[in-house]
Every structure is written in structure tokens, then in C-alpha cells.
Design a protein around this motif. Structure first.
Motif, short mmCIF file in Angstrom:
data_model
loop_
_atom_site.label_atom_id
_atom_site.label_comp_id
_atom_site.label_asym_id
_atom_site.label_seq_id
_atom_site.Cartn_x
_atom_site.Cartn_y
_atom_site.Cartn_z
N PRO A 126 53.49 25.40 93.67
CA PRO A 126 52.50 25.04 92.65
C PRO A 126 51.10 25.59 92.92
O PRO A 126 50.28 25.70 92.01
N GLY A 134 51.97 29.90 92.42
CA GLY A 134 52.79 30.39 91.31
C GLY A 134 54.01 31.16 91.77
O GLY A 134 54.79 31.63 90.94
N GLY A 193 51.50 24.88 79.82
CA GLY A 193 52.54 25.90 79.67
C GLY A 193 53.70 25.44 78.81
O GLY A 193 54.66 26.19 78.62
N THR A 219 54.59 31.35 79.88
CA THR A 219 54.18 31.00 81.25
C THR A 219 53.48 32.16 81.93
O THR A 219 52.79 31.96 82.93
N GLN A 233 59.09 26.55 81.87
CA GLN A 233 57.91 25.88 81.32
C GLN A 233 57.75 24.49 81.94
O GLN A 233 56.63 24.07 82.27
N GLN A 239 56.35 24.88 85.39
CA GLN A 239 54.92 25.19 85.39
C GLN A 239 54.10 23.94 85.04
O GLN A 239 53.02 23.73 85.59
N SER A 243 53.95 21.73 88.09
CA SER A 243 53.14 22.42 89.09
C SER A 243 51.66 22.27 88.78
O SER A 243 50.83 22.14 89.69
N THR A 244 51.31 22.29 87.50
CA THR A 244 49.90 22.16 87.10
C THR A 244 49.37 20.78 87.46
O THR A 244 48.23 20.64 87.94
N ARG A 272 46.66 25.68 86.31
CA ARG A 272 47.95 26.27 85.92
C ARG A 272 48.03 27.68 86.50
O ARG A 272 47.26 28.57 86.12
N LYS A 302 49.93 31.31 87.32
CA LYS A 302 50.84 32.26 86.69
C LYS A 302 52.07 32.47 87.57
O LYS A 302 51.94 32.89 88.72
N PRO A 303 53.26 32.14 87.07
CA PRO A 303 54.46 32.36 87.89
C PRO A 303 54.67 33.84 88.16
O PRO A 303 54.41 34.69 87.29
#
Length: 703
Positions: free
Chosen positions: A367, A370, A499, A504, A540, A543, A546-547, A554, A556-557
């Protein structure tokens, strides 16, 4: 004779000689002038009348370029273990001359080449490859005059393509059936067919699969007699971990396919040839410009008969650059195994005999950075009764995810001023006109605060936030008065900050963003607030959690974190060319104290809430949220025939400076008994496996 007379006589003689000299010079000058005039006239004839043919001869003999493929870049995992390598493949290619070959020329070349190679080793494959039209075209070449005589005057006046078709049609079925189509002849026709596939100035692979070392050597030895033919080394991709992660590594076109026809203009404009192999999916497509390398360009000098006189390398080839992944392939394999085993357990459970459960999906990411740590999907093929690795579903399949998204709903309520820390709302059944009774699972909880709403997963608490966001007034058994339908977009706007319902940003060429519900009935706003209206992908969902874990940032993966130079040492990546730093996509527009509050609610979900019974024995700190979205099944007549649930789970660990976040979706699962454990077992085993591998790595580092 006196002196004066002698002098005059001598002077006359000299004068006579001098007068003869200019005459001779004039003759010489005239001759030279005539010769130069003839040369100029001849040059004019060559330039004006035969210039095109002369230039063709020059081009043919002095400028015959060709390109040789180079290996694509390799993939390494986060531990620099080789993931995708290149395997050398011997190939026979054909590059047509600039002025093109006639049909007879190609047939002669095919006959010569057929004496060294056989394209298809199996008789059935050879017979399938040579079509009826192929046979007619060969028969036509052997009997051209006879067949042309069969055409009428009208048919002879047709345009060339239509006339040619008439000529082929003039060949009778009996002639084709009675002709001796032996193996050697079919081989010649199959080779000629491959020669016809070559585009002008673009080399085409005649054969590579099944080509023996002996055949390759024979062709190499006789290249001077085989105009346009070359024996080269091509390259195929060789994954080191079988099917693991293949969905995201992607694929490339074959030698026969070349560049995709629907994007040919794009590739041609970027310097590709029609037969070049390109990435068609996954990282192979996303990083095509990095992986492709630079072809070796060789310029041949040939005689007018096509014989190679000399060759020069005008552009040195260079293998494609390598990519380092964020994924540890050992951990990825473990997650794949976990997901498949738990799906199999759920399907084999008697309580799940509804015939709908087929998939289990999981995404694991860091997280704070990403970095994708694993993406896994298992699919049960009911027809073949086999489990298939379909990890791509984690970014393409969107589902209603249920209560897992309640953290985002509560944060939206905080930001809108609808609730605050400690706000109490009554958990009770809501009766809205034209809407099914809206209530929490189990008995009504009565007055509860925001933390309890997350911990015990109150639907009503979130539903009441949605009602107030729409500015509406609730009266039992009535519509929601003064309802502002803009609330649908407002709530989605909050979700998109996490996301949910938006891209994402992952470094893959295609990604689904889910579907927004289209029926804007008032009651559906309440269902959207509890994850039972819009749909989202597993990525999604990962993400989103993770946020929250990352204090509202947030990330970026990403699947690739480095681009490296090709290394001269086998299995070892070269120096770093570019390193991708973690990228913040946005910070959610909410006060940090509210994010802290949701984090505390997520902790309680695992310690004393809806996940407690499944996670109480685990020795690690985990926070997150469970989710259940009802998915009734209907027949063609609209009658409900089965009840299923989408089971979801999100989480992260540890609580401070979290290293791992995960999302699990088990769509259309059963609604009773042990099957409800499927998503929990997947999540729990992922966390345990992660920590076990971390511990093993620490021990190895100490040693």
C-alpha cells in the motif's frame, strides 16, 4: 645560289609544313567531336529510354538490404530470478527481390528449396495445408497455354484478376483428381505458398517449427543458389515458471502473423515490417518499445542473377532491454496455489451445490509503494472439470462487492458533515415505497456509533448517510421526499478517490473500470452505499483498501519497477537504465482524523467484528472489512432459481507502516455453511505465507 635565294627556298619549305599542321589538327578535332557527340547521344538514349531499367539493375546488384531479428528483452522478478527468457529457433526466411519474382521464378525456387526441407513432417498436415486452389494454381502454371485456350473472347477481355479466376475455374475436377499429387509435389506447393506470403522487401518465415538441424545446415550450405532465401535464428519466448503470471506477462505474435492488421498503420509508421513480431497483451504489449530491441540490418551486394557477392552490417543488432518486476514469483506461485485450493474446497462443499461458483480472485499489493506483489485467479471449468489459471479476471471482471466498501461510504459521510466521530444513528429496518425492506444482516442493532457501524457492518447506518447525502426525508412506507438524484454522482465521486469505478493506473494495456448501475431508483442509492449496485474489479478493491491503509494516499499500482540494459552474463540483469519511483495518484479529500477513525473501525472488524471468528487465532495485526453482496439467479422467465453471494474481503498488515494489502472476491458462492470461509481462508493464508517468507528471507540474510 646566293644567300637570299637559299633563305627564300628554305622559308617556303617551312611555310608549307606549317600550313599542313592546322589542317591535321582540324581533322583530329573533328574526330574527337564526333566521338563525344556519339557518347552524348548514347548517354541520352540510356538515360531517357532505358534509365528505369538501368537503375533497376543498379539497385538489384548494389542495394539489397535485409534485417535479422534479435532477442526481446527478458523479465526478472523482484529477487532478480529469471521469469521470461528467449529460446533460439532456426528459421528459413524468404525476402523477395525489389523487382519481384514471377510465378515461374517462385515455383523454381520452391522446387530448389524442397530438395532440402520439408515444411510439414506429417502427411495429414501437408494435405490439410495444400488447398484445392493451391493445386489449381500449380496445375495452371504447368498447363498455362492449354487453359488459356479454354477461355471465351469475353473472358479474355476481363481485368487480370477476374480473368485469372476464370482460368482457374476452367480446370476440371477430373484433371485435379487424376493428377499425381505426391508428397514431394505437395511439399513444393506448400513452400511456394509460403513464398507468396512474403511482402515486397519484407522477409517472411518459410518454416521454423519442425525444421531439423540437417535441413537448416543444407539450406545454409546452398544459400548462393537460393535467391532471396536465408537461414536465420529467430526467437521464441520461454517462461521459466510455466503458466504462473502468464496472463500479465502477455503474448507476442507468431512469425506467420506479424504485426496485427488492425494496427498495421501504427506499427509501419514506427519502423516495423509487416512480419515483425510484437507484443499483443500484458507487459509484452505495454513495454513493446523497451522489449523489442534493434534489428541487425545487413546490406548485400548481389549479381543480376541474385548471387550474393558481398555483405555489410550497416546497423548492428541489439537485444531488447530487460524488465524487473515487482512480483516475487515464489510468492505468486504460493498465492496461485492458495486460491485454487480454497476454490476447490468451496466447490466440493455440499452446501455449495448451486452450480454457479466458478471463480476465486485475489490481488496483493504494497500500500505504500503500489508494488503489485501477486495477482491470482482460479477458474473452474465445469465442462472439463478442470481448474484453470485465469488471473486476468482480477483486472477485467467487475462484481458487486458488498460491505467491503463501507469505509469509503463512512468517509464520504464525514466529509459531507452528515456524521462525525462518535455520531449515533439507529440501526432499524427502513421501509421505502417501491423498495425492498432495507435492513442490516440479523436483528436490528438499535442506536450505534460510527465504529460499531464498521465493526458490525451496519447496512442501515450507511443507508442513512446516503439518504442525507441526497437531502431527502425518510417517512415509513413513503418515497424519500426532496430526493436529489445528483447524490448518485456525488457518492461515486468520493468512491473514485479510492480508485473505485475509475482506472487504477496499473501499467497494463487494458483494464476494466467496472459498471455504474443505470436504474436511478431512490432505493438504489442506499444499495450503492453498501456495495450492492455498482461493480468493481478485484484490483480496484485492493487499491481502495491500500489507500485507507496508506493514510489516504492512493498509489499507482505497478508491475515493473526497473528497466535494465541487457547483460552479457546468463541469468543476471544488466545495469539500471530507469527506475520507476512510487507514484501518488491523489490524496483523498478528507481530514486525517476521519481516516484514522476508519482505520480503527477496520481493526475492530478483525479483532471483535464480522471477521473475528475466522481471524482470532492469527498472530499478526490485520485490519480490513468483510463484504457480502446478494446475487440471486433467475431463469429465462424471470423466476428466481437460486440464491448466491459475492463474498469479499479486504485487509492490510501490519497496522503501522503496512507492507501488504489484499483484496479477495469469491463471486456467486453458496449462502450456507462452510463455504463462507473461502474468502477468509484465502486472505488468512496469504498473510501467513507472506510473513513466513519474510522470516525465511531474514534467516537467509543473517546466514
Amino acid at each position: 645560289m646566293d644567300f637570299n635565294q637559299a633563305f627564300k627556298k628554305k622559308y617556303k619549305k617551312q611555310k608549307k609544313k606549317k600550313s599542313q599542321l592546322p589542317f591535321r589538327l582540324n581533322i583530329l578535332f573533328i574526330a574527337v567531336f564526333l566521338i563525344f557527340s556519339l557518347l552524348i547521344v548514347q548517354l541520352g538514349v540510356v538515360q531517357i529510354l532505358n534509365g528505369e531499367e538501368a537503375q533497376r539493375q543498379i539497385d538489384q546488384t548494389e542495394n539489397t538490404p535485409t534485417e535479422k531479428s534479435v532477442p526481446r528483452g527478458k523479465f526478472y522478478d523482484s529477487n532478480y530470478d529469471l521469469v521470461v527468457d528467449n529460446k533460439a529457433v532456426k528459421s528459413i526466411t524468404y525476402t523477395p527481390p525489389k523487382n519481384g519474382d514471377t510465378a515461374d521464378d517462385k515455383l523454381k525456387l520452391a522446387e530448389d528449396l524442397a530438395s532440402y526441407i520439408t515444411i510439414y513432417k506429417e502427411e495429414e498436415e501437408l494435405e490439410d495445408a495444400v488447398t484445392d486452389r493451391d493445386k489449381r494454381e500449380y496445375y495452371y502454371l504447368e498447363n498455362t497455354e492449354d487453359i488459356q485456350d479454354r477461355l471465351t473472347e469475353e473472358e479474355l477481355d476481363l481485368d487480370p484478376s477476374e480473368r485469372y479466376q476464370k482460368e482457374l475455374d476452367a480446370i476440371t475436377e477430373e484433371e485435379i483428381e487424376n493428377f499425381d499429387w505426391n508428397h514431394d509435389l505437395l511439399n513444393v506447393i506448400a513452400i511456394r505458398k509460403e513464398l507468396d506470403e512474403a511482402q515486397e522487401l519484407s522477409s517472411h518465415v518459410v518454416v521454423n517449427e519442425g525444421l531439423t538441424d540437417e535441413e537448416y545446415a543444407l539450406v545454409s550450405e546452398h544459400l548462393p543458389q537460393l535467391n532471396g532465401i536465408d537461414a536465420v535464428i529467430d526467437w521464441d519466448r520461454e517462461p521459466a515458471f510455466g503458466e504462473t503470471f502468464n496472463s500479465f506477462l502477455g503474448g507476442i505474435t507468431s512469425s506467420d502473423e506479424g504485426i496485427p492488421q488492425d494496427r498495421s498503420q501504427f506499427y509501419l509508421a514506427n519502423g516495423y515490417k509487416r512480419n515483425d513480431r510484437v507484443g499483443t497483451s500484458g507487459l509484452e504489449e505495454q513495454y513493446e518499445n523497451v522489449l523489442r530491441g534493434r534489428k541487425e540490418k545487413v546490406q548485400y551486394t548481389t549479381s543480376t542473377r541474385g548471387e550474393v557477392l558481398s555483405s555489410d552490417v550497416v546497423v548492428e543488432g541489439q537485444r531488447g532491454k530487460d524488465l524487473t518486476l515487482t512480483v516475487d514469483m515464489e510468492f505468486q506461485q504460493a498465492v496461485d496455489e492458495i486460491v485454487q485450493e480454497e476454490l476447490e474446497t468451496a466447490i466440493n462443499n455440499p452446501a455449495n451445490n448451486n452450480g454457479y461458483l466458478e471463480d476465486a480472485l485475489a490481488v496483493v499489493m504494497n500500500p505504500q509503494t503500489g508494488d503489485i506483489l501477486a495477482m491470482s485467479g482460479s477458474h473452474y471449468n465445469r465442462e472439463d472439470k478442470e481448474y484453470e489459471n485465469q488471473a486476468y479476471r482480477t483486472i477485467y471482471d467487475a462484481h458487486e462487492v458488498g460491505s467491503s466498501i463501507k469505509g469509503a461510504t463512512l468517509l464520504a459521510g464525514y466529509q459531507e458533515g452528515i456524521v462525525d466521530i462518535g455520531s449515533v444513528l439507529v440501526d432499524e429496518s427502513l421501509y421505502i415505497q417501491s423498495t425492498p425492506t432495507f435492513s442490516s444482516i440479523g436483528a436490528a442493532m438499535g442506536p450505534i456509533n460510527d465504529l460499531t457501524a464498521l465493526e458490525k457492518s451496519s447496512n442501515v447506518y450507511m443507508g442513512k448517510i446516503a439518504i442525507q447525502m441526497a437531502g431527502a426525508t425518510y417517512q415509513r412506507n413513503e418515497i424519500l421526499h426532496n430526493f436529489d438524484y445528483a447524490a448518485f454522482d456525488k457518492l461515486r465521486s468520493y468512491y473514485s478517490q479510492f480508485g473505485l469505478g475509475s482506472s487504477t493506473g496499473i501499467d497494463l494495456p487494458y483494464e476494466a473500470t467496472g459498471l455504474a448501475g443505470s436504474d436511478v431508483d431512490q432505493g438504489n442509492l442506499l444499495y450503492m452505499a453498501i456495495g450492492q449496485y455498482d461493480t468493481y474489479t478485484t484490483l480496484q478493491l485492493a487499491q481502495y483498501v491500500s489507500t485507507i491503509a496508506n493514510d489516504g494516499y492512493r498509489m499507482k499500482p505497478r508491475l515493473v519497477n526497473e528497466i535494465r540494459e541487457p547483460s552479457g552474463e546468463e541469468g543476471v540483469p544488466g545495469k539500471v537504465i530507469e527506475s520507476f519511483e512510487p507514484e501518488v495518484m491523489n490524496k483523498i479529500d478528507m481530514d486525517q482524523k476521519y481516516i484514522d477513525r476508519v482505520q480503527e473501525g477496520f481493526r475492530r472488524v478483525y479483532t471483535s467484528g464480522t471477521a473475528r471468528s475466522y481471524w482470532s487465532g492469527i498472530p499478526y495485526e490485520v485490519a480490513g472489512k468483510t463484504g457480502t453482496a446478494e446475487r440471486p439467479q433467475y431463469n429465462e422467465d424471470g423466476d428466481k432459481i437460486a440464491d448466491t453471494d459475492n463474498l469479499t474481503l479486504v485487509g492490510y498488515t501490519p497496522l503501522e507502516e503496512p507492507e501488504l494489502a489484499f483484496a479477495v472476491i469469491v463471486p456467486e458462492n453458496g449462502t450456507e455453511g462452510e463455504t463462507h470461509k473461502a474468502h477468509h481462508e484465502i486472505g488468512k493464508r496469504i498473510v501467513e505465507t507472506y510473513y513466513d517468507m519474510q522470516e525465511e528471507q531474514s534467516e537467509e540474510d543473517e546466514e
